[in-house]
Design a protein around this motif. Structure first.
Motif, PDB file in Angstrom:
ATOM      1  N   ARG A  84      -1.932  29.190  11.453  1.00 13.03           N
ATOM      2  CA  ARG A  84      -2.255  30.371  11.657  1.00 13.03           C
ATOM      3  C   ARG A  84      -3.622  30.470  10.885  1.00 13.03           C
ATOM      4  NH1 ARG A  84       1.584  33.384   8.843  1.00 13.03           N
ATOM      5  NH2 ARG A  84       0.002  33.087   6.821  1.00 13.03           N
ATOM      6  N   ASP A  85      -3.857  30.431   9.843  1.00  9.77           N
ATOM      7  CA  ASP A  85      -5.015  30.935   8.708  1.00  9.77           C
ATOM      8  C   ASP A  85      -6.014  30.028   8.946  1.00  9.77           C
ATOM      9  OD1 ASP A  85      -3.302  32.911   8.132  1.00  9.77           O
ATOM     10  OD2 ASP A  85      -3.014  32.332   6.107  1.00  9.77           O
ATOM     11  N   LEU A  86      -5.738  28.561   8.984  1.00 11.77           N
ATOM     12  CA  LEU A  86      -6.859  27.483   9.087  1.00 11.77           C
ATOM     13  C   LEU A  86      -7.093  27.009  10.584  1.00 11.77           C
ATOM     14  CD1 LEU A  86      -5.428  25.145   6.009  1.00 11.77           C
ATOM     15  CD2 LEU A  86      -6.608  27.388   5.772  1.00 11.77           C
ATOM     16  N   GLY A  87      -6.237  26.944  11.319  1.00 16.79           N
ATOM     17  CA  GLY A  87      -6.319  26.602  12.707  1.00 16.79           C
ATOM     18  C   GLY A  87      -6.033  25.220  12.618  1.00 16.79           C
ATOM     19  N   TYR A  88      -5.190  24.685  11.666  1.00 20.34           N
ATOM     20  CA  TYR A  88      -4.887  23.325  11.225  1.00 20.34           C
ATOM     21  C   TYR A  88      -4.154  22.811  12.505  1.00 20.34           C
ATOM     22  CZ  TYR A  88      -2.705  19.058   9.292  1.00 20.34           C
ATOM     23  OH  TYR A  88      -2.101  18.094   9.187  1.00 20.34           O
ATOM     24  N   GLN A  89      -4.467  21.801  13.005  1.00 24.11           N
ATOM     25  CA  GLN A  89      -3.589  20.940  14.043  1.00 24.11           C
ATOM     26  C   GLN A  89      -3.648  19.494  13.949  1.00 24.11           C
ATOM     27  OE1 GLN A  89      -1.503  22.502  16.470  1.00 24.11           O
ATOM     28  NE2 GLN A  89      -0.804  20.418  16.887  1.00 24.11           N
ATOM     29  N   PRO A  90      -2.461  18.768  13.457  1.00 22.02           N
ATOM     30  CA  PRO A  90      -2.735  17.473  13.072  1.00 22.02           C
ATOM     31  C   PRO A  90      -3.200  16.795  14.281  1.00 22.02           C
ATOM     32  CG  PRO A  90      -0.595  18.318  12.476  1.00 22.02           C
ATOM     33  CD  PRO A  90      -1.410  19.395  13.110  1.00 22.02           C
ATOM     34  N   ARG A  91      -4.323  15.878  14.377  1.00 23.52           N
ATOM     35  CA  ARG A  91      -4.649  15.133  15.238  1.00 23.52           C
ATOM     36  C   ARG A  91      -4.041  13.753  15.589  1.00 23.52           C
ATOM     37  NH1 ARG A  91      -9.672  13.126  14.867  1.00 23.52           N
ATOM     38  NH2 ARG A  91     -10.045  13.615  12.592  1.00 23.52           N
ATOM     39  N   LEU A  92      -3.850  13.059  14.319  1.00 24.71           N
ATOM     40  CA  LEU A  92      -3.277  11.651  14.675  1.00 24.71           C
ATOM     41  C   LEU A  92      -1.851  11.734  14.432  1.00 24.71           C
ATOM     42  CD1 LEU A  92      -4.606   8.897  14.997  1.00 24.71           C
ATOM     43  CD2 LEU A  92      -4.578   8.639  12.588  1.00 24.71           C
ATOM     44  N   SER A  93      -1.091  11.443  15.419  1.00 21.87           N
ATOM     45  CA  SER A  93       0.300  11.509  15.028  1.00 21.87           C
ATOM     46  C   SER A  93       0.877  10.370  14.537  1.00 21.87           C
ATOM     47  CB  SER A  93       1.031  11.280  16.323  1.00 21.87           C
ATOM     48  OG  SER A  93       0.702   9.972  17.226  1.00 21.87           O
ATOM     49  N   MET A  94       2.062  10.516  13.985  1.00 22.25           N
ATOM     50  CA  MET A  94       3.023   9.423  13.164  1.00 22.25           C
ATOM     51  C   MET A  94       2.966   8.074  13.645  1.00 22.25           C
ATOM     52  SD  MET A  94       3.781  10.771   9.995  1.00 22.25           S
ATOM     53  CE  MET A  94       4.707   9.130   9.741  1.00 22.25           C
ATOM     54  N   ALA A  95       3.435   8.116  15.137  1.00 18.99           N
ATOM     55  CA  ALA A  95       3.235   6.971  15.926  1.00 18.99           C
ATOM     56  C   ALA A  95       2.000   6.312  16.074  1.00 18.99           C
ATOM     57  CB  ALA A  95       3.898   7.462  17.362  1.00 18.99           C
ATOM     58  N   ALA A  96       1.035   7.135  16.364  1.00 22.09           N
ATOM     59  CA  ALA A  96      -0.283   6.446  16.406  1.00 22.09           C
ATOM     60  C   ALA A  96      -0.986   6.074  14.986  1.00 22.09           C
ATOM     61  CB  ALA A  96      -1.457   7.330  17.009  1.00 22.09           C
ATOM     62  N   GLY A  97      -0.771   6.739  14.249  1.00 17.82           N
ATOM     63  CA  GLY A  97      -0.948   6.351  12.795  1.00 17.82           C
ATOM     64  C   GLY A  97      -0.257   4.877  12.217  1.00 17.82           C
ATOM     65  N   THR A  98       0.881   4.961  12.776  1.00 21.04           N
ATOM     66  CA  THR A  98       1.625   3.678  12.291  1.00 21.04           C
ATOM     67  C   THR A  98       1.517   2.681  13.135  1.00 21.04           C
ATOM     68  OG1 THR A  98       3.885   5.336  11.584  1.00 21.04           O
ATOM     69  CG2 THR A  98       4.164   3.028  11.808  1.00 21.04           C
ATOM     70  N   ALA A  99       1.010   2.687  14.203  1.00 20.54           N
ATOM     71  CA  ALA A  99       0.697   1.575  15.128  1.00 20.54           C
ATOM     72  C   ALA A  99      -0.821   1.245  14.616  1.00 20.54           C
ATOM     73  CB  ALA A  99       0.419   1.899  16.640  1.00 20.54           C
ATOM     74  N   GLU A 100      -1.760   1.917  14.214  1.00 20.91           N
ATOM     75  CA  GLU A 100      -2.956   1.532  13.560  1.00 20.91           C
ATOM     76  C   GLU A 100      -2.592   0.755  12.219  1.00 20.91           C
ATOM     77  OE1 GLU A 100      -6.784   4.049  12.924  1.00 20.91           O
ATOM     78  OE2 GLU A 100      -5.190   4.760  11.638  1.00 20.91           O
ATOM     79  N   LEU A 101      -1.733   1.577  11.231  1.00 18.84           N
ATOM     80  CA  LEU A 101      -1.827   0.856   9.978  1.00 18.84           C
ATOM     81  C   LEU A 101      -1.004  -0.604  10.386  1.00 18.84           C
ATOM     82  CD1 LEU A 101      -1.719   1.204   7.086  1.00 18.84           C
ATOM     83  CD2 LEU A 101       0.638   2.038   7.232  1.00 18.84           C
ATOM     84  N   ILE A 102      -0.122  -0.950  11.241  1.00 16.16           N
ATOM     85  CA  ILE A 102       0.619  -1.939  11.409  1.00 16.16           C
ATOM     86  C   ILE A 102      -0.457  -3.183  11.805  1.00 16.16           C
ATOM     87  CG2 ILE A 102       2.101  -3.358  12.917  1.00 16.16           C
ATOM     88  CD1 ILE A 102       3.981  -0.626  12.608  1.00 16.16           C
ATOM     89  N   ALA A 103      -1.239  -2.595  12.786  1.00 17.60           N
ATOM     90  CA  ALA A 103      -2.290  -3.629  13.376  1.00 17.60           C
ATOM     91  C   ALA A 103      -3.138  -4.110  12.297  1.00 17.60           C
ATOM     92  CB  ALA A 103      -2.913  -2.989  14.534  1.00 17.60           C
ATOM     93  N   TRP A 104      -3.614  -2.942  11.174  1.00 16.30           N
ATOM     94  CA  TRP A 104      -4.477  -3.380  10.149  1.00 16.30           C
ATOM     95  C   TRP A 104      -3.870  -4.248   9.253  1.00 16.30           C
ATOM     96  CZ3 TRP A 104      -4.544  -2.480   4.997  1.00 16.30           C
ATOM     97  CH2 TRP A 104      -5.994  -2.665   4.284  1.00 16.30           C
ATOM     98  N   TYR A 105      -2.591  -4.134   9.058  1.00 16.00           N
ATOM     99  CA  TYR A 105      -1.875  -5.088   8.126  1.00 16.00           C
ATOM    100  C   TYR A 105      -1.781  -6.557   8.712  1.00 16.00           C
ATOM    101  CZ  TYR A 105      -0.786  -2.185   3.805  1.00 16.00           C
ATOM    102  OH  TYR A 105      -1.015  -1.630   2.816  1.00 16.00           O
ATOM    103  N   ARG A 106      -1.523  -6.638   9.886  1.00 15.27           N
ATOM    104  CA  ARG A 106      -1.703  -7.950  10.440  1.00 15.27           C
ATOM    105  C   ARG A 106      -2.773  -8.575  10.673  1.00 15.27           C
ATOM    106  NH1 ARG A 106       2.339  -6.006  15.642  1.00 15.27           N
ATOM    107  NH2 ARG A 106       4.286  -6.414  14.737  1.00 15.27           N
ATOM    108  N   ALA A 107      -3.833  -7.827  10.815  1.00 21.65           N
ATOM    109  CA  ALA A 107      -5.174  -8.033  10.978  1.00 21.65           C
ATOM    110  C   ALA A 107      -5.423  -9.001   9.751  1.00 21.65           C
ATOM    111  CB  ALA A 107      -6.301  -7.184  11.159  1.00 21.65           C
ATOM    112  N   GLN A 108      -5.237  -8.225   8.441  1.00 25.50           N
ATOM    113  CA  GLN A 108      -5.379  -8.754   7.076  1.00 25.50           C
ATOM    114  C   GLN A 108      -4.874  -9.950   6.777  1.00 25.50           C
ATOM    115  OE1 GLN A 108      -7.817  -7.041   4.878  1.00 25.50           O
ATOM    116  NE2 GLN A 108      -8.157  -5.876   6.948  1.00 25.50           N
ATOM    117  N   ALA A 109      -3.471  -9.976   7.272  1.00 26.42           N
ATOM    118  CA  ALA A 109      -2.655 -11.160   7.070  1.00 26.42           C
ATOM    119  C   ALA A 109      -3.243 -12.130   7.925  1.00 26.42           C
ATOM    120  CB  ALA A 109      -1.382 -10.999   7.384  1.00 26.42           C
ATOM    121  N   GLY A 110      -3.959 -11.982   9.074  1.00 25.62           N
ATOM    122  CA  GLY A 110      -4.306 -13.148   9.718  1.00 25.62           C
ATOM    123  C   GLY A 110      -5.727 -13.930   9.352  1.00 25.62           C
TER     124      GLY A 110
END
Length: 338
Positions: free
Chosen positions: A312-338
């Motif tokens: 209401r006051d800030l106009g805050y609306q989360p842009r990156l969902s939990m699913a999208a963020g988790t997928a991005e994080l998993i891809a990043w860790y896999r790339a680091q391991a690779g």
């Protein structure tokens, strides 16, 4: 136009600007064409190369803190001493005295806006928090010095709100994302060492916030200081409570690690935590105990929050969902391991 003119002729100060959230915030400010000053203890040559004015100092240096406030229009106070264990005086010196020095410097040098990074643990009361809102009182009794000192700091920041210095406090919960140096690495390290157990039945729901959403909230809060946000606190999350242990096991399984299946009751974990606290205190150990009463409660109980006020006051609306963020994080860790 006035806001733009002020930005063109002054700096935006970010304390803790080399940390996880602070650096994201600095990068976003630079993208907006803002002039940025960072107050921190760790030099960042890459930020300096992009024109960031860096002041190497700690929050417990009042003279340096005051100097950092010169020619500043907005302060984003992100820096803090974090952790679940340690000497109360050490937390108080940084989180409370450092914040007081920053408020004093802001007043002395005519800073207009003050956005304070707080934490939901300032309302810790030992009970489960489901759909909790900002009406909860600040904690005065917590078995960890971090929430206690952050509660004092938040109270003083909001009390400092005035027509001359407009203040707001944000309470982001469990900030995570690619590059997170704290939350996910600690989970992985404990799991790989065989030191992670499900505390309680494993059904507790917990809110988290992706670092990009937390950054959005800080920038929105600055703009909302022209309106209803001044003098108020706001919970900031992804607005998608997850079953904590399901999310952890999803992450572990995706990274080729065995899921956590062994349980320990909250009562047993709390007793172990109390014992560890006593031993660490008596033996004056500097390391962090493997369990504390505060950790036990955080791992076993619901902690999720109502975003109505922030939307209401800030106009805050989360842009990156939990699913999208988790997928991005998993891809990043896999790339680091690779």
């Amino acid at each position: 136009m006035c806001f733009v003119r002020l930005l063109e002729n002054s700096y935006t100060l970010v304390t803790g600007g080399t940390g996880f959230l602070g650096r994201r915030l600095v990068e976003r400010l630079l993208t907006e064409g803002r002039r940025v000053t960072v107050l921190g203890r760790t030099p960042a040559p890459d930020l300096a190369a992009r024109g960031v004015r860096f002041i190497r100092a700690s929050l417990d240096d009042p003279a340096a803190v005051s100097a950092a406030c010169q020619n500043v229009d907005t302060i984003f106070h992100v820096a803090a001493k974090v952790g679940v264990w340690g000497r109360y005086d050490d937390f108080f010196r940084i989180n409370v005295l450092g914040t007081r020095a920053l408020i004093d410097g802001a007043r002395r040098h005519g800073v207009r806006n003050f956005v304070h990074t707080s934490t939901p643990s300032v309302v810790y009361n030992g009970r489960a928090l489901g759909n909790a809102d900002e009406s909860l009182p600040l904690t005065t009794a917590c078995p960890s010095p971090y929430p206690l000192t952050k509660a004092i700091a938040e109270r003083e920041v909001l009390a400092a709100n005035s027509p001359e210095l407009r203040t707001v406090a944000l309470r982001p919960h469990l900030i995570w994302g690619v590059g997170d140096p704290h939350l996910v690495p600690r989970i992985l390290a404990r799991a790989r060492a065989g030191r992670l157990r499900i505390v309680g039945p494993g059904t507790n729901r917990v809110d988290m916030v992706h670092v990009e959403n937390a950054t959005d909230a800080h920038l929105l809060a600055e703009k909302a200081l022209d309106g209803p946000a001044a003098g108020r606190p706001y919970f900031i999350t992804n607005g998608e409570p997850v079953v904590l242990w399901d999310w952890i096991n999803q992450l572990l399984t995706a990274l080729g690690e065995p899921p956590i299946t062994r349980h320990i009751s909250l009562g047993a974990a709390s007793a172990i935590g109390a014992l560890c606290e006593t031993l660490w205190r008596v033996l004056t150990l500097r390391s962090e105990p493997p369990m504390t009463r505060f950790i036990a409660a955080e791992l076993a109980k619901d902690h999720w929050f109502d975003l109505t006020a922030a939307r209401r006051d800030l106009g805050y609306q989360p842009r990156l969902s939990m699913a999208a963020g988790t997928a991005e994080l998993i891809a990043w860790y896999r790339a680091q391991a690779g």
